[in-house]
Scaffold this active site. Structure first.
Site, mmCIF file in Angstrom:
data_model
loop_
_atom_site.group_PDB
_atom_site.id
_atom_site.type_symbol
_atom_site.label_atom_id
_atom_site.label_comp_id
_atom_site.label_asym_id
_atom_site.label_seq_id
_atom_site.Cartn_x
_atom_site.Cartn_y
_atom_site.Cartn_z
ATOM 1 N N LEU A 28 18.653 21.268 3.903
ATOM 2 C CA LEU A 28 18.723 21.948 2.609
ATOM 3 C C LEU A 28 20.137 22.438 2.339
ATOM 4 C CD1 LEU A 28 17.609 23.515 0.093
ATOM 5 C CD2 LEU A 28 17.139 25.423 1.683
ATOM 6 N N SER A 29 20.649 22.196 1.148
ATOM 7 C CA SER A 29 21.911 22.766 0.670
ATOM 8 C C SER A 29 23.064 22.365 1.605
ATOM 9 C CB SER A 29 21.753 24.283 0.531
ATOM 10 O OG SER A 29 22.835 24.845 -0.154
#
Length: 375
Positions: free
Chosen positions: A145-146
């Site tokens: 994520l991210s």
């Protein structure tokens, strides 16, 4: 490059982030030690189900900024799915000495090259897990994520011979930034390279000559932290590698969210693109769904679709959850207006002329150190 005040505002945002956004939670992970030279100084956390069969798959999961591995596992449900489907999970974990906000350094040159820095540390962890648990080296997958998503893209690019497939959630294409200032520009969707150059960045990252990993891309249409233009750039990067056309093979709506897929000449789905309607920055979950899962919280978002299970199914680890499919037609027969449009990268020729580099760099570096984002 966008204006300096915007960059400083984003630094202030990171400085104010909660360093434990999941709060108290169970920790199902254990530590792995002695896996190699570990030049990136990362911590290795793992989950191995009881009675794991020989030649089981391995899933590498990379948390986002301010998160711990245990927090991300609790929210995303990867270890719970590992119990159900029979695979091992590896969680590389960033350390505050490397990055003040626990972001993987996906924009630092020495950390994103093959056989160097954080990328090599993760590769060593993978080798250690395969050896320790007799895992299948042909079924190693990576997601994140991210900043973890951006680092997942790093691992796919630098070790395409190691990873069969990957999934990037709210991430950024490999090699598109090699400085913190550039990283913030990419997060805004500003000034990225074109598709051909993006593909070349991956080709130049290793001497790989075999088939390329497949890719699952997830992004929220209302993400104001990492602009969704980056999802389009990731797809462009990997379309180029797989020699795929601009238009997808199929466009459909699954559980209310648009999904596009590209198939290769053999009919295999090699890229999928989920755009989660009205979702901000985070991992898509469905905690209350019959075949859903995960625990909602900051950056772990209940939007009615459980990305963890969908991604695992894309990799061949279990079946996709029951889903409502609409408009499952070839792209030529699908109303394209239903899709969230992809922003095109801004050409360098139309970017405003930046201010003097030395003056800007000093202000940014000072702010980065104050925010704990620069070593």
């Amino acid at each position: 490059m966008r204006n300096l005040s915007d960059t400083i505002a984003r630094l202030s945002f990171f400085r104010g982030l909660d360093t434990n956004p999941m709060g108290n939670h169970p920790d199902r992970l254990s530590d792995m030690v002695g896996f190699g030279s570990n030049p990136g100084a990362l911590r290795a956390r793992v989950y191995v189900p009881d009675d794991l069969p020989a030649s089981a798959p391995l899933v590498v999961v990379l948390h986002g900024c301010t998160q711990s591995s245990a927090a991300y596992d609790h929210g995303s449900g990867w270890s719970a799915l590992a119990d159900e489907q029979g695979f091992a999970v590896l969680y590389p974990e960033q350390q505050r000495a490397n990055n003040g906000n626990l972001c993987f350094n996906w924009f630092v040159s020495e950390d994103i090259q093959r056989d160097g820095g954080e990328a090599l540390s993760i590769r060593q962890m993978v080798a250690g897990m395969i050896a320790a648990h007799d895992l299948d080296p042909a079924r190693v997958f990576v997601t994140g994520l991210s900043a973890g998503g951006a680092m997942a893209a790093v691992m796919l690019a630098t070790y395409p011979d190691v990873f069969a497939s990957g999934a990037v959630i709210a991430g950024i294409p490999y090699g598109s930034a090699t400085s913190m200032a550039g990283a913030f520009d990419r997060m805004r969707g500003s000034g990225a390279p074109g598709a051909t150059q993006l593909g070349s960045l991956v080709r130049d990252a290793s001497t790989h000559e075999g088939p390329w990993p497949t890719l699952s891309v997830w992004h929220g249409s209302a993400d104001h932290t990492v602009d969704q233009a980056n999802a389009g750039l990731l797809i462009d990067q990997w379309r180029t590698l797989h020699d795929l056309p601009l238009e997808p093979t199929l466009v459909e709506t699954i559980d209310g969210h648009p999904r596009r897929t590209w198939r290769d000449a053999e009919g295999r789905v090699v890229i999928e693109d989920f755009r989660i309607d009205r979702m901000g920055h985070g991992t898509p979950l469905d905690p209350e769904g019959a075949t859903g899962g995960g625990v909602s919280g900051p950056y772990m978002l209940d939007v009615g679709i459980f990305s963890t299970r969908h991604i695992a199914a894309f990799w061949g680890l279990g079946d996709a959850p029951a889903r409502t499919v609409k408009s499952a037609l070839p792209v030529s027969k699908t109303v394209k207006a239903k899709l969230v449009p992809l922003a095109k990268p801004v050409r360098a020729s139309v970017l405003p002329k930046p201010p003097a580099v030395s003056a800007v760099a000093k202000v940014i570096d000072d702010a980065l150190r104050s925010a704990g984002l620069l070593r």
